[in-house]
Design an enzyme around this catalytic site. Sequence first.
Site, PDB file in Angstrom:
ATOM      1  N   GLU A  21       0.873  -1.167   0.000  1.00 59.76           N
ATOM      2  CA  GLU A  21       0.000   0.000   0.000  1.00 59.76           C
ATOM      3  C   GLU A  21       0.916   1.225   0.000  1.00 59.76           C
ATOM      4  OE1 GLU A  21      -2.782   0.391   3.262  1.00 59.76           O
ATOM      5  OE2 GLU A  21      -3.605   2.236   2.382  1.00 59.76           O
ATOM      6  N   LYS A  36       4.331   0.816   9.700  1.00 57.22           N
ATOM      7  CA  LYS A  36       4.409   2.084   8.976  1.00 57.22           C
ATOM      8  C   LYS A  36       3.753   3.212   9.774  1.00 57.22           C
ATOM      9  CE  LYS A  36       3.007   0.076   5.058  1.00 57.22           C
ATOM     10  NZ  LYS A  36       2.517  -0.078   3.684  1.00 57.22           N
ATOM     11  N   ARG A  54       5.786 -13.042   9.500  1.00 56.57           N
ATOM     12  CA  ARG A  54       6.242 -11.652   9.406  1.00 56.57           C
ATOM     13  C   ARG A  54       7.613 -11.498  10.026  1.00 56.57           C
ATOM     14  NH1 ARG A  54       2.377  -7.688   8.536  1.00 56.57           N
ATOM     15  NH2 ARG A  54       3.455  -5.794   9.135  1.00 56.57           N
TER      16      ARG A  54
HETATM   17  P1  ATP Z   1       2.409  -2.070   8.007  1.00 59.14           P
HETATM   18  O1  ATP Z   1       1.697  -2.907   9.015  1.00 59.14           O
HETATM   19  O2  ATP Z   1       3.796  -1.699   8.390  1.00 59.14           O
HETATM   20  O3  ATP Z   1       1.616  -0.922   7.495  1.00 59.14           O
HETATM   21  P2  ATP Z   1       1.527  -3.628   5.822  1.00 59.14           P
HETATM   22  O4  ATP Z   1       1.503  -5.091   5.934  1.00 59.14           O
HETATM   23  O5  ATP Z   1       0.242  -2.910   5.928  1.00 59.14           O
HETATM   24  O6  ATP Z   1       2.633  -3.046   6.784  1.00 59.14           O
HETATM   25  P3  ATP Z   1       1.756  -3.445   3.004  1.00 59.14           P
HETATM   26  O7  ATP Z   1       2.236  -2.304   2.211  1.00 59.14           O
HETATM   27  O8  ATP Z   1       0.335  -3.788   2.940  1.00 59.14           O
HETATM   28  O9  ATP Z   1       2.218  -3.182   4.485  1.00 59.14           O
HETATM   29  O10 ATP Z   1       2.643  -4.736   2.722  1.00 59.14           O
HETATM   30  C1  ATP Z   1       2.993  -5.217   1.457  1.00 59.14           C
HETATM   31  C2  ATP Z   1       3.446  -6.639   1.596  1.00 59.14           C
HETATM   32  O11 ATP Z   1       4.547  -6.707   2.488  1.00 59.14           O
HETATM   33  C3  ATP Z   1       2.364  -7.530   2.166  1.00 59.14           C
HETATM   34  O12 ATP Z   1       2.340  -8.728   1.423  1.00 59.14           O
HETATM   35  C4  ATP Z   1       2.793  -7.785   3.580  1.00 59.14           C
HETATM   36  O13 ATP Z   1       2.380  -9.031   4.018  1.00 59.14           O
HETATM   37  C5  ATP Z   1       4.311  -7.682   3.466  1.00 59.14           C
HETATM   38  N1  ATP Z   1       4.890  -7.267   4.746  1.00 59.14           N
HETATM   39  C6  ATP Z   1       4.638  -6.129   5.427  1.00 59.14           C
HETATM   40  N2  ATP Z   1       5.290  -6.107   6.603  1.00 59.14           N
HETATM   41  C7  ATP Z   1       6.005  -7.271   6.658  1.00 59.14           C
HETATM   42  C8  ATP Z   1       6.894  -7.854   7.622  1.00 59.14           C
HETATM   43  N3  ATP Z   1       7.183  -7.227   8.772  1.00 59.14           N
HETATM   44  N4  ATP Z   1       7.440  -9.048   7.337  1.00 59.14           N
HETATM   45  C9  ATP Z   1       7.159  -9.684   6.185  1.00 59.14           C
HETATM   46  N5  ATP Z   1       6.332  -9.195   5.245  1.00 59.14           N
HETATM   47  C10 ATP Z   1       5.763  -8.001   5.464  1.00 59.14           C
HETATM   48 MG    MG Z   2      -1.360  -3.390   4.560  1.00 62.41          MG
END
Ligand code: ATP
Ligand code: MG
Length: 557
Positions: free
Chosen positions: A37, A274, A264
């Site tokens: 995102e 984020k 994760r």
């Molecule tokens: P945040 O919780 O930091 O906002 P998010 O999961 O909402 O992170 P996205 O931009 O939706 O962030 O993530 C894009 C991809 O990265 C998704 O497939 C998510 O599962 C993966 N991802 C995000 N954070 C992690 C992490 N800490 N470890 C492994 N994969 C991750």
């Molecule tokens: Mg997300």
Amino acid sequence: MEEAAVKKSLNFIEEIVEKDLKEGKNDSRLQTRFPPEPNGYLHIGHAKAICMDFGIAQRYGGICNLRFDDTNPSKEDVEYVDSIQEDIKWLGFEWGNVYYASDYFQQLWDLAVQLIKEGKAYVDEQSAEEIAKQKGTPTTPGIESPYRNRPIEENLALFAKMNTGEVPEGAMVLRAKIDMASPNMHFRDPIMYRIITSHAHHRTGTEWKAYPMYDYAHGQSDYFEGVTHSICTLEFVVHRPLYDWFIDQFANSDYRPRQYEFNRLNITYTVMSKRKMLQLVQEGVVAGWDDPRMPTICGLRRRGYTPAAIRDFIDRIGYTKVDGMIDVSLLEHSIREDLKPQAHRVSALFDPIKLVITNYPEGQKEYMTTDNNPDNEEAGTRQMPFSKEIYIERGDFMEDAPKDFYRLTPGGREVRLKSAYIIQCTGCEKDENGNITTVYCTYDPTTKSGSEGSKRKVKSTINWLDKDGCISAEVRLYDRLFKVEDPAAYDGDFHDLLNENSLEVKTALVEKHLEGAQPGDHFQFLKIGYFTVDKDSQDGKLILNRTVSLKDNWAKK
Ligand code: ATP
Ligand code: MG
């Protein structure tokens, strides 16, 4: 060691992919996507997902697309879109296509209308709180909305109205009509659309007022694009049945994208969300998303991390189905391993003190040949000027030293100046406050490094800089942002946990060899650690960031 002997076993997702390809599933196609995102900068957790999504496509001859999951305009921005692309490329990966979930807004809308027409979705006019209250618990069924059974025509009219701008945010949502008693909470009439009018979308502007929710948009986007393996993190396990349900409603062939989940990445002494990172940036706790203390990709890059080190780290931690916490020292290990054979090893003095070699001829100058990197012959050598007046680190001298002090002390043992001569201390000079200003030594001219006499063994070797062979530089000593291993687990205000000593700025003397070094160049400061040139450097003002110390000295504290 032979290549075959070091080949690692497959991770569970590679096993699945190999099996699917062998069985001819989805016509033996492999297509993945990385779906960030655009609401923040990528962090090291994303790097783990990137290495999986892009890496597996690469390994098995498939394709990985970059898809921006841009369905919530209130938090998204092109700044993030740009930085995400830059960071993925920097990590060393290439996407097939760039897609945006917003490209599918019309298609998604049309399918939602179809679902309404089939009696499988309805417009709910209750508030978010009321809807939440009716959700029930995993063991008790939820309560059906009073709007659940309104006529299809009414739903169609209201859904259209949700997108005209006449309905305020929060006044209506579109919900899938599934099962308010389902043991899977995500099946209890999940929200498919909500209204957002407060922010324009970074690509579609104000064209849309109703925006699709993740569970609906994500699986459909995968389906539209032809994704075969939709890989995400474990928190989505409970969403998977709903992901499948939505796709089943519309699929018109046997092809199905499948969701798989891995653990994760969490790392000690930092936060990986984020939202919290944005807060640190907005409050000025850090200097920006690329502050070298941030676990963001751009922060790590500025800190001196290399793509190879990050990929090596991800490789070491692997992929499992159990969440956990990774010790940051493992990441530090990876960068040390990567920089060790490539960074030039240079002398740097953080607290220099003058040293005069009393028996060295006045006005004489010679050059000492030094390996740029003793582990790597290809790195070549350089010449370090040497003369009567040099600098050493203040801590390498002690006036009244205990017996086991092996460095310089008046009348004490012999010490080698690295790549130069053996010297012996004769005394020192102090100012009116008693601070030592100059150390005096004599040298043995027969002991020049590389010569016959250099074989004489002494207990210790110290670093030095000639007074004409050094420049001053600002060094930024970065440390962990948080004082505790798992700041995310803390109930209180996370500001309590910030390490107030996470940045120390000093002026140091470094070898002239560093003159003209460019941002991103790496050096090992002998006995100190790895440093990289910061982008804040200017002509005549060199700034270096500490990437990592030479040894893991945190463990001792
Ligand atoms: P945040 O919780 O930091 O906002 P998010 O999961 O909402 O992170 P996205 O931009 O939706 O962030 O993530 C894009 C991809 O990265 C998704 O497939 C998510 O599962 C993966 N991802 C995000 N954070 C992690 C992490 N800490 N470890 C492994 N994969 C991750
Ligand atoms: Mg997300």
